[in-house]
Design a protein around this motif. Sequence first.
Motif, mmCIF file in Angstrom:
data_model
loop_
_atom_site.group_PDB
_atom_site.id
_atom_site.type_symbol
_atom_site.label_atom_id
_atom_site.label_comp_id
_atom_site.label_asym_id
_atom_site.label_seq_id
_atom_site.Cartn_x
_atom_site.Cartn_y
_atom_site.Cartn_z
ATOM 1 N N SER A 1 0.839 -1.134 0.157
ATOM 2 C CA SER A 1 -0.105 -0.085 -0.034
ATOM 3 C C SER A 1 0.842 1.194 -0.123
ATOM 4 O O SER A 1 0.454 2.326 -0.606
ATOM 5 C CB SER A 1 -1.110 0.155 1.342
ATOM 6 N N ALA B 1 -12.235 4.572 3.550
ATOM 7 C CA ALA B 1 -11.767 3.346 3.432
ATOM 8 C C ALA B 1 -12.766 2.371 3.895
ATOM 9 O O ALA B 1 -13.000 1.205 3.054
ATOM 10 C CB ALA B 1 -10.500 3.024 4.331
ATOM 11 N N ILE C 1 -15.487 2.205 0.676
ATOM 12 C CA ILE C 1 -14.800 1.379 -0.427
ATOM 13 C C ILE C 1 -14.794 0.201 -0.306
ATOM 14 O O ILE C 1 -15.164 -0.814 -0.891
ATOM 15 C CB ILE C 1 -13.517 2.187 -0.927
ATOM 16 N N ALA C 2 -14.377 -0.372 1.159
ATOM 17 C CA ALA C 2 -14.393 -1.839 1.361
ATOM 18 C C ALA C 2 -15.571 -2.475 1.301
ATOM 19 O O ALA C 2 -15.702 -3.432 1.079
ATOM 20 C CB ALA C 2 -13.539 -1.723 2.659
ATOM 21 N N ASN D 1 -7.771 -5.955 -1.930
ATOM 22 C CA ASN D 1 -8.469 -4.530 -1.560
ATOM 23 C C ASN D 1 -7.928 -3.612 -0.769
ATOM 24 O O ASN D 1 -8.168 -2.513 -0.750
ATOM 25 C CB ASN D 1 -10.044 -4.852 -1.456
ATOM 26 N N ILE E 1 -7.023 0.149 -1.499
ATOM 27 C CA ILE E 1 -7.594 1.311 -0.953
ATOM 28 C C ILE E 1 -6.828 2.233 0.098
ATOM 29 O O ILE E 1 -6.614 3.233 -0.265
ATOM 30 C CB ILE E 1 -8.792 0.766 0.155
ATOM 31 N N SER E 2 -5.862 1.464 0.624
ATOM 32 C CA SER E 2 -4.901 2.220 1.646
ATOM 33 C C SER E 2 -3.943 2.843 0.705
ATOM 34 O O SER E 2 -3.738 4.222 0.908
ATOM 35 C CB SER E 2 -3.940 1.111 2.526
ATOM 36 N N LEU F 1 -5.729 5.867 -1.182
ATOM 37 C CA LEU F 1 -6.061 7.136 -0.420
ATOM 38 C C LEU F 1 -4.907 7.821 0.412
ATOM 39 O O LEU F 1 -5.058 9.057 1.023
ATOM 40 C CB LEU F 1 -7.051 6.610 0.868
ATOM 41 N N SER G 1 -3.868 0.533 8.850
ATOM 42 C CA SER G 1 -5.202 0.642 8.004
ATOM 43 C C SER G 1 -5.770 -0.717 8.096
ATOM 44 O O SER G 1 -6.830 -1.007 8.066
ATOM 45 C CB SER G 1 -4.920 1.041 6.755
#
Length: 301
Positions: free
Chosen positions: A107, A149, A152-153, A162, A166-167, A170, A232
Amino acid sequence: MANNIANKSSNISKVQGEEGTSLWKIGAKRLIKNKLAVFGIVVLSILIILSVLAPVITPYDRDETNLTNTYQKPSKEHWLGTDELGRDVFTRLIYGGRVSLSVGLVSTSISVIIGVLLGAIGGYYGKVVDNIIMRIVDIFMCFPFFIMAITIAAILGPSIWNVMIISGILSWPSIARIVRAEVMTVKEREFVEASKALGLTPIEIIFRHILPNVLAVVIVYTTLGIASGILSEAGLSFLGLGVKQPQPSWGNMLSAAQNLRSLRLHWWLWVPPGLLVFITILSINFLGDGLRDALDPKLKH
């Protein structure tokens, strides 16, 4: 008086000793002298070795269940006891380290690639290009990280990939702003003007001459960004939106032990993963602070 002269002479000799030495060699020497940074390096090295050599270290399979051996306290056979399915907690803990550390690394890599590229382009070109990139950064930074987060998750579903994406997506605005500021300073120096006079293209100037001069800042951010990535993952997995069972991570191990019975009677289910998250984040912060101090050119003299 004599002591002051001796101290000044010592300082001069130290400066002369560093003259002609590259920033990286000076930084390495300073980093080794930083006890907290060395502590962080040692702890992280141990965790990485345990995670990589997990199949060799533990005799149990990661998902091996034994319903006749559930909730066993720590013993010689099971160093950290067993969980509700009779699985060895120590085994799942070191396998979980693979997941948590890899999420932090991947990430952060995603965020650094996006942030460095956009920050360098905006800082170098300025004007309209910079305004567009900075407005995009402002939009991303307007929304709280965890709210975005979680949203979206929830849409994409729980998955280790994912969580990484995501991490990473963002987190890039912070490094973009840092790199932009550094690039705007570096591009005014003489060697950049000389590169332009020699006919180098903007891409060549950015990648060959400007980015190497902001690399120290990027390295420090990357180190600290890994800690944010691990947190995260732990947070999303704790909420059931991160890594899915039976694949272990420190976050979903904490999530599995959040019932009152486990909190009161089965401390070995939640203390070890919580402690590892704490120690890992602390060690990464120590290392990041040490790198920041070691690679700061203002401290050279």
